[in-house]
Design a protein around this motif. Structure first.
Motif, PDB file in Angstrom:
ATOM      1  N   SER A   1     -19.206 -20.415 -22.676  1.00 49.62           N
ATOM      2  CA  SER A   1     -20.284 -20.826 -21.772  1.00 49.62           C
ATOM      3  C   SER A   1     -21.393 -21.538 -22.536  1.00 49.62           C
ATOM      4  O   SER A   1     -21.946 -22.543 -22.070  1.00 49.62           O
ATOM      5  N   LEU A   2     -21.710 -21.039 -23.766  1.00 51.12           N
ATOM      6  CA  LEU A   2     -22.753 -21.679 -24.569  1.00 51.12           C
ATOM      7  C   LEU A   2     -22.348 -23.099 -24.951  1.00 51.12           C
ATOM      8  O   LEU A   2     -23.167 -24.028 -24.892  1.00 51.12           O
ATOM      9  N   ILE A   3     -21.084 -23.294 -25.320  1.00 50.73           N
ATOM     10  CA  ILE A   3     -20.625 -24.633 -25.715  1.00 50.73           C
ATOM     11  C   ILE A   3     -20.669 -25.571 -24.525  1.00 50.73           C
ATOM     12  O   ILE A   3     -21.118 -26.733 -24.627  1.00 50.73           O
ATOM     13  N   SER A   4     -20.222 -25.100 -23.351  1.00 53.59           N
ATOM     14  CA  SER A   4     -20.245 -25.945 -22.148  1.00 53.59           C
ATOM     15  C   SER A   4     -21.668 -26.336 -21.782  1.00 53.59           C
ATOM     16  O   SER A   4     -21.952 -27.500 -21.438  1.00 53.59           O
ATOM     17  N   SER A   5     -22.601 -25.382 -21.851  1.00 54.16           N
ATOM     18  CA  SER A   5     -24.001 -25.670 -21.525  1.00 54.16           C
ATOM     19  C   SER A   5     -24.582 -26.679 -22.507  1.00 54.16           C
ATOM     20  O   SER A   5     -25.343 -27.578 -22.125  1.00 54.16           O
TER      21      SER A   5
ATOM     22  N   VAL B   1     -20.008 -12.972 -28.318  1.00 49.73           N
ATOM     23  CA  VAL B   1     -20.539 -12.783 -29.669  1.00 49.73           C
ATOM     24  C   VAL B   1     -22.014 -12.440 -29.550  1.00 49.73           C
ATOM     25  O   VAL B   1     -22.684 -12.825 -28.584  1.00 49.73           O
ATOM     26  N   GLU B   2     -22.516 -11.708 -30.514  1.00 49.54           N
ATOM     27  CA  GLU B   2     -23.934 -11.348 -30.525  1.00 49.54           C
ATOM     28  C   GLU B   2     -24.651 -12.326 -31.457  1.00 49.54           C
ATOM     29  O   GLU B   2     -24.562 -12.216 -32.683  1.00 49.54           O
ATOM     30  N   VAL B   3     -25.340 -13.292 -30.859  1.00 54.83           N
ATOM     31  CA  VAL B   3     -25.932 -14.376 -31.645  1.00 54.83           C
ATOM     32  C   VAL B   3     -27.313 -14.697 -31.081  1.00 54.83           C
ATOM     33  O   VAL B   3     -27.713 -14.229 -30.013  1.00 54.83           O
ATOM     34  N   ASP B   4     -28.020 -15.524 -31.841  1.00 54.26           N
ATOM     35  CA  ASP B   4     -29.248 -16.127 -31.366  1.00 54.26           C
ATOM     36  C   ASP B   4     -28.841 -17.402 -30.624  1.00 54.26           C
ATOM     37  O   ASP B   4     -28.375 -18.376 -31.231  1.00 54.26           O
ATOM     38  N   ARG B   5     -28.983 -17.398 -29.303  1.00 58.71           N
ATOM     39  CA  ARG B   5     -28.475 -18.505 -28.489  1.00 58.71           C
ATOM     40  C   ARG B   5     -29.089 -19.840 -28.905  1.00 58.71           C
ATOM     41  O   ARG B   5     -28.400 -20.863 -29.002  1.00 58.71           O
ATOM     42  N   ARG B   6     -30.391 -19.847 -29.167  1.00 55.79           N
ATOM     43  CA  ARG B   6     -31.042 -21.096 -29.528  1.00 55.79           C
ATOM     44  C   ARG B   6     -30.489 -21.661 -30.824  1.00 55.79           C
ATOM     45  O   ARG B   6     -30.189 -22.857 -30.925  1.00 55.79           O
ATOM     46  N   ARG B   7     -30.321 -20.799 -31.810  1.00 51.53           N
ATOM     47  CA  ARG B   7     -29.836 -21.271 -33.112  1.00 51.53           C
ATOM     48  C   ARG B   7     -28.373 -21.701 -33.029  1.00 51.53           C
ATOM     49  O   ARG B   7     -27.980 -22.704 -33.639  1.00 51.53           O
ATOM     50  N   LEU B   8     -27.554 -20.953 -32.305  1.00 47.92           N
ATOM     51  CA  LEU B   8     -26.145 -21.337 -32.198  1.00 47.92           C
ATOM     52  C   LEU B   8     -25.996 -22.626 -31.397  1.00 47.92           C
ATOM     53  O   LEU B   8     -25.114 -23.444 -31.688  1.00 47.92           O
TER      54      LEU B   8
ATOM     55  N   VAL C   1     -26.495 -25.339 -33.813  1.00 45.80           N
ATOM     56  CA  VAL C   1     -25.316 -25.528 -34.671  1.00 45.80           C
ATOM     57  C   VAL C   1     -24.273 -26.367 -33.946  1.00 45.80           C
ATOM     58  O   VAL C   1     -23.760 -27.370 -34.469  1.00 45.80           O
ATOM     59  N   VAL C   2     -23.927 -25.955 -32.699  1.00 46.40           N
ATOM     60  CA  VAL C   2     -22.891 -26.674 -31.944  1.00 46.40           C
ATOM     61  C   VAL C   2     -23.333 -28.104 -31.665  1.00 46.40           C
ATOM     62  O   VAL C   2     -22.557 -29.063 -31.797  1.00 46.40           O
ATOM     63  N   ALA C   3     -24.611 -28.297 -31.283  1.00 41.88           N
ATOM     64  CA  ALA C   3     -25.102 -29.642 -30.983  1.00 41.88           C
ATOM     65  C   ALA C   3     -25.062 -30.532 -32.225  1.00 41.88           C
ATOM     66  O   ALA C   3     -24.692 -31.715 -32.139  1.00 41.88           O
ATOM     67  N   ASN C   4     -25.429 -30.003 -33.380  1.00 42.25           N
ATOM     68  CA  ASN C   4     -25.396 -30.806 -34.606  1.00 42.25           C
ATOM     69  C   ASN C   4     -23.974 -31.214 -34.975  1.00 42.25           C
ATOM     70  O   ASN C   4     -23.728 -32.350 -35.398  1.00 42.25           O
ATOM     71  N   LEU C   5     -23.029 -30.284 -34.823  1.00 43.56           N
ATOM     72  CA  LEU C   5     -21.645 -30.596 -35.199  1.00 43.56           C
ATOM     73  C   LEU C   5     -21.029 -31.594 -34.237  1.00 43.56           C
ATOM     74  O   LEU C   5     -20.371 -32.558 -34.654  1.00 43.56           O
ATOM     75  N   ILE C   6     -21.237 -31.389 -32.926  1.00 38.54           N
ATOM     76  CA  ILE C   6     -20.686 -32.344 -31.957  1.00 38.54           C
ATOM     77  C   ILE C   6     -21.404 -33.687 -32.081  1.00 38.54           C
ATOM     78  O   ILE C   6     -20.773 -34.762 -32.075  1.00 38.54           O
TER      79      ILE C   6
END
Length: 486
Positions: free
Chosen positions: A334-338, A362-369, A372-377
């Motif tokens: 869901s985080l990746i799709s958003s 996963v238990e993560v910091d949503r903003r930071r993850l 990460v995903v936005a930078n890689l994509i």
């Protein structure tokens, strides 16, 4: 220490064995010379009273003069006793010995041969009988005399020597071992202390030192190591101070720049909006058109500068270990799709279906993850080519996210540098609007979650980034409470 002890044992044993061999050789040679000299003396005193050519009685007389184990030979005639008279004859002079005596001439030489009979050692001594004429000339009579001497007594003396050597070795070896251990400790103890100091230095204890003892080479080496440690400590302290100053300077400058840059951005955007309204109303002059283009360029560069300042401030938080973490259970798909929808990348990014429909939590910091995903994509879209494929790979120990672009890939010489700060690739990825900190920030955020990011070129083409997140929360630098983003 084992080598020291072995050297001591081998040294003592070698000395004892060499001494025994030398003594045995000297005893044997002395015995042989004595037996040979006795035979010569006996024959010399008897030879003038014997007629030549010798009769059987003369041979018998010569044999008796030589001793009880003797043999007198002249041509085919002989007289023997003792060892030489046993039947069958167990010992006779060898052919080599008889040939040597027959070739000896009138020099009166003696020859010896050692043999074993019934486990008993015998020494065969042979010599030709020499005739001395009235004018002093010496000629060979053709008579050969051999005598056998039992070497049992000599063997007994040799056995006593061996037992004495063994006894001496047994008594000396403990002393040699103790001395070897003391010598080993003298050499190895300073080495062990120096090694322990070097290990402490390698582990980061820059206060580690070893007190030098004595004036030998090891003491000199210890002093050099201490001087090296002192210099290293001074360098590390100076470097740490410079790094801290650099971090503080970057954070302070970024903080001071953010407010005026925000104001400048707002002012430029207002100017740009005004000029665009003039263009829409048809009241724009030629000068205003140029101003609008300049305002648009200024807005773009100002926003880029603001983003760079934000990135530098984020890097400063990582370096000072003050980056805040706010973990919460999150569905990774869901985080990746958003993330993709929020940036209008839906037509350029392909999210591959998972093998399971269960959510990957996963238990993560949503903003930071999300960063990460936005930078890689975004890196794949900017430096590679669309479509960018995102694949979720749940595993027992955690979850992997593969992000692969459709571009030419990363040159091999740049793969190891791509996460470096302010790094930009070669000419094939020419000047971009990025700060060169995006991938470095992505990696730091992944490490904050206890994960990692790796990069490789996919076999089918394109650069492949793999984000790894552990199954259990892991945050080696996690802070407590709330940290001000400023």
């Amino acid at each position: 220490m084992v080598i020291f002890v072995l050297v001591a044992i081998l040294g003592a044993s070698a000395v004892a064995w060499a001494g025994t061999r030398q003594a045995a050789r000297a005893l044997t040679e002395t015995s042989q010379q004595q037996y040979a000299q006795n035979l010569v003396d006996q024959l010399t005193s008897s030879a003038p009273n014997i007629g030549y050519p010798p009769s059987p009685e003369v041979l018998e007389q010569l044999r008796a003069t030589a001793g009880q184990n003797a043999l007198a030979v002249y041509g085919d005639a002989s007289s023997s006793s003792g060892l030489f008279a046993e039947s069958p004859v167990p010992v006779v002079p060898s052919a080599e010995m008889r040939q040597a005596i027959s070739r000896a001439g009138p020099g009166g030489q003696t020859f010896t041969e050692r043999v074993i009979v019934d486990d008993t050692a015998w020494l065969i001594v042979g010599t030709p009988v020499v005739i001395t004429t009235p004018d002093g000339a010496r000629t060979s009579s053709g008579v050969e005399v051999y005598v056998a001497q039992n070497l049992s007594g000599v063997e007994d003396e040799l056995a006593v020597l061996v037992r004495s050597a063994i006894t001496t070795s047994v008594l000396v070896l403990p002393v040699a071992v103790v001395m070897a251990l003391l010598a080993a400790r003298t050499v190895l103890a300073p080495v062990q202390k120096l090694s322990a100091t070097a290990r402490r230095l390698a582990d980061g204890d820059l206060e580690a030192r070893t007190e030098p003892q004595g004036v030998d080479e090891l003491a000199g080496l210890t002093r050099i190591v201490n001087e090296m440690a002192e210099s290293l400590q001074d360098s590390m302290v100076s470097m740490a101070r410079m790094q801290e100053d650099a971090k503080r300077f970057a954070a302070d400058v970024s903080h001071e720049l953010r407010t005026p840059l925000t104001t400048l951005t707002a002012a430029v955007e207002i100017l740009g909006d005004t000029l665009r309204r003039r263009e829409t109303s048809g009241q724009e002059s030629a000068d205003e058109a140029d101003a609008r283009e300049s305002a648009h360029l200024a807005i773009t560069e100002t926003r880029r500068l603001v983003q760079m300042v934000e990135d530098i401030m984020e890097i400063a938080r990582f370096d000072s270990h003050t980056a805040p973490m706010r973990r919460e259970p999150t569905d990774l798909a869901s985080l990746i799709s958003s993330c993709v929808r929020a940036r209008n990348w839906s037509e350029q990014v392909e999210i591959l279906p998972r093998s399971t429909r269960e959510p990957v939590t996963v238990e993560v910091d949503r903003r930071r993850l999300d960063i990460v995903v936005a930078n890689l994509i975004g890196n794949g879209l900017k430096h590679g080519a669309a479509p960018v494929r995102v694949k979720l790979l749940p595993q027992a120990a955690g979850t992997a996210v593969e992000i692969t672009d459709s571009g030419p890939g990363v040159p091999e010489e740049h793969l190891g540098k791509i996460f470096s700060r302010l790094y930009k690739a070669d000419a094939s990825r020419a000047r971009s609007t990025g700060s060169g900190l995006g991938l470095a920030i992505a990696l730091e955020n992944a490490k904050l979650h206890g994960g990692d990011i790796t990069v490789e070129n996919a076999p089918e083409g394109g650069a492949r980034f793999t984000l790894w997140l552990p199954g259990q929360p892991h945050d080696p630098r996690r802070t407590t409470g709330t940290v001000d983003d400023d």
